[in-house]
Design an enzyme around this catalytic site. Structure first.
Site, PDB file in Angstrom:
ATOM      1  CE1 TYR A 206      88.255  39.337 124.068  1.00 16.66           C
ATOM      2  CE2 TYR A 206      86.279  39.096 125.084  1.00 16.66           C
ATOM      3  CZ  TYR A 206      87.219  39.960 124.792  1.00 16.66           C
ATOM      4  OH  TYR A 206      87.041  41.382 124.839  1.00 16.66           O
TER       5      TYR A 206
ATOM      6  CG  HIS B 133      89.250  48.519 121.092  1.00 17.44           C
ATOM      7  ND1 HIS B 133      88.237  48.234 120.159  1.00 17.44           N
ATOM      8  CD2 HIS B 133      89.205  47.524 122.141  1.00 17.44           C
ATOM      9  CE1 HIS B 133      87.545  47.180 120.818  1.00 17.44           C
ATOM     10  NE2 HIS B 133      88.265  46.906 122.006  1.00 17.44           N
TER      11      HIS B 133
END
Length: 626
Positions: A200, A396
């Protein structure tokens, strides 16, 4: 329509909806080379969909709707033009990976077929729900389209001329949207992707300095090449707010030229003030998503305060399971905005089960359900009397996700589902405009449910986490008018490891950042890393699996709310409403359904000789149809 009229727009579909009852998609390329171009039009009043296919072949054309992306269980239409000029079209289905079978009830109807020197054109139609067990009902969730291209009109194995693509055939969009009509701001990151399974990456961006509040009216991904498309799992745009008493220019400005760093490093290792941004979502894109457009008259204020609110954080999730080194590419998001007056401000609400070890999913499961709640207390405190109107949804999860749903409760009554996807595809996560905005009132409860399958994971358990091989359960819901509630979720509060019989364990932080790592110390027969021990040493049985699923889904959760610029609210106990009246979608097949298509006058009527030919082919062929 002329045969080559679609070729110029083969790169992607243009979606139109001329009124509330008509949807149209023009020019969706089903294969990378643009050899198979599909368009479709939906008449919602008549509940009918009409396809047009333009394919680079003089052989047969196959189109199917599959529950899993392959032949087994697929609903199929195969058509073309024989050398003598006869047009043909067959409604078929596949029970396994062999040759398809003619349906007893013909519901796909050929309207027209023609050929030129190199291409075949077909136009055909069917009801959205034919009430035929051999046909696949089409609704407002993901469908896996399968396609095949025959070299000849003999319906035999198609070799390598086949493929699959996930689409939403009922997804509306705005008419004649032209991105060139709007101002643009690009948020991009170009780095060498770390050679880690999951990264990330966060970097700071500064918005254009505007002398008045404009409005964002669309977002679209910037994926410059195949590397960006393959390795970008998602990105999030966050709004940054400096600590009280600090000037945002002084606080964030010095970091603009920084290339970025891992978003989830321990605080003492972070060089960037990332934590001052990550509570205010502005936009979320995920793999497979296309452009998101706001409804007419609705936009996100940009900036929220003139002279302030100019700094944003771009989080990019790089998914590199092979841990390949040396790959550099650009990826990011384009913001389209306008200086023209916009009447209504929009906001983004996230509903989720918090990402944690509580989302432990046993190995070898075909369906294991996790739920996260947005409590009535949160909506009561965060919404004004008139409530909000939710107009767009992004569901999601990661690789184990199979079915996702957002349920809506008011007192002891369940209202129609806000959104659902019974054929969720990790590689096709699209912001979905809702046909009708859904009103959510103060005191309502929203619950996101995710059904997972872990059969893909080599007999290993799956836990909540940041990697695509771990799991999340989230719904990103756009609404208007803008209010202060922007996050509302829950988590199962009990010690999950103790419930699994673990009596002693340690918790450590990963060196590259992320969620804690759990290591079992006792009992002796489970010693080791948590997931590995659950996968290889724990003795699972069906009774225990169903019990932990029931407990974590239906027991009281702790629910928390985040309010825009006001931090978090109190931790609240929440679960499904007691003794509620469950919502049941209308079963249209209980009523008499009249098919308006005139079978006897259409090209889909199959001569007896042709039926005999296909039936003989089904019995004598040894080719495998995949």
């Amino acid at each position: 329509m002329c045969l080559n009229s679609l070729s110029s727009i083969a790169s992607g579909a243009t979606f139109l909806h001329n009124d509330e009852l008509q949807l149209k998609a023009i020019g969706e390329s089903l294969d990378p080379s643009g050899s198979y171009i599909l368009s479709w039009e939906v008449d919602l009043k008549k509940q009918r969909i009409t396809f047009e296919a333009e394919v680079a072949t003089l052989g047969y054309i196959g189109l199917g709707i599959s529950p899993n992306g392959n032949m087994a269980g697929a609903d199929l239409f195969i058509g073309g033009v024989y050398k003598n000029g006869t047009k043909y079209g067959y409604d078929m289905h596949a029970r396994d990976m062999n040759m398809p079978i003619l349906d007893n009830q013909s519901d796909w109807t050929l309207i027209d077929a023609s050929e030129n020197e190199s291409k075949t054109y077909l136009k055909f139609t069917r009801l959205l729900n034919t009430c035929d067990d051999n046909d696949y009902p089409i609704s407002n969730d993901t469908v896996r389209i399968i396609w095949s291209i025959g070299e000849t009109d003999d319906i035999t194995y198609h070799k390598g001329n086949r493929g699959t693509k996930s689409l939403n055939l009922l997804m509306p969009n705005n008419d004649n949207f032209n991105p060139d009509d709007y101002l643009k701001w690009d948020l991009e990151t170009e780095i060498e992707m770390p050679s880690e399974d999951t990264t990330y990456w966060c970097s700071f961006k500064k918005a254009p300095e505007l002398n008045s509040t404009h409005h964002i009216i669309a977002f679209e991904p910037i994926l410059t090449n195949e590397l960006a498309m393959n390795y970008t799992h998602h990105f999030i745009i966050y709004k940054c707010t400096p600590p009280k008493g600090q000037n945002e220019e002084d606080f964030f400005g010095p970091h603009l030229n920084h290339p970025g760093e891992n978003c989830y490093l321990p605080d003492d290792q972070q060089s960037l003030p990332i934590k001052y941004c990550m509570s205010q979502y502005v936009y979320v894109w995920s793999k497979g998503g296309k452009r998101m457009i706001f409804p007419e008259g609705v936009g996100y204020p940009f900036p929220e305060k003139v002279g302030e609110s100019n700094y944003y954080l771009l989080e990019i999730h790089y998914d590199n399971p092979e841990k390949l080194p040396g790959l550099t590419f650009k990826t990011g998001e384009r913001v389209l905005y306008t200086d023209k007056p916009i009447e209504t401000d929009a906001e983004l609400l996230t509903v989720s089960h918090d990402v944690s070890i509580a989302m432990t999913i046993p190995p070898n499961q075909t369906e294991f359900i996790v739920a996260g709640h947005c409590s009535p207390q949160c909506t009561e405190a965060g919404l004004s009397d008139g409530g909000i109107n939710i107009f767009n949804s992004l569901l999601h999860s990661h690789l184990s996700g199979r079915k996702l749903k957002v349920r809506h409760f008011r007192d002891d009554v369940e209202l129609p589902w806000l959104d659902f996807d019974n054929q969720y595809d990790f590689n096709f996560q699209q912001n979905k405009p809702l046909r009708d905005a859904v009103r959510v009132l103060p005191g309502d409860q929203l619950t996101v449910e995710c059904a997972y399958s872990t059969t893909w994971n080599n007999h290993k358990a799956v836990i909540g986490g940041l990697s695509t091989r771990e799991e999340m359960c989230m719904a990103f819901l756009w609404y208007y008018p803008k209010q202060k509630l922007d996050y509302c979720g829950s988590y199962y509060p009990n010690d999950v490891l103790h419930e699994m019989g673990v009596t002693n364990y340690t918790v450590s932080k990963p060196s590259v950042g992320g969620l804690p790592i759990y290591t079992i110390i006792e009992p002796e027969d489970l010693v080791g890393e948590y997931v590995e021990s659950l996968s290889t040493k724990f003795k699972w049985n069906e009774t225990f699996v169903r019990e932990i699923e029931r407990r974590r889904r239906y027991s009281a959760h702790h629910s928390g709310c985040l309010y825009k610029l006001q931090g978090s609210g109190d931790v609240i106990s929440v679960q499904y409403p007691y003794d509620f009246m469950k919502y049941a979608p209308e079963d249209v097949c209980k009523r008499e359904v009249v098919n308006p298509a005139v079978k006897s006058g259409s090209f889909a009527v199959v001569p007896t000789s042709l039926i005999f030919k296909i039936c003989m082919l089904l019995f004598v062929t040894n080719a495998t149809y995949q």
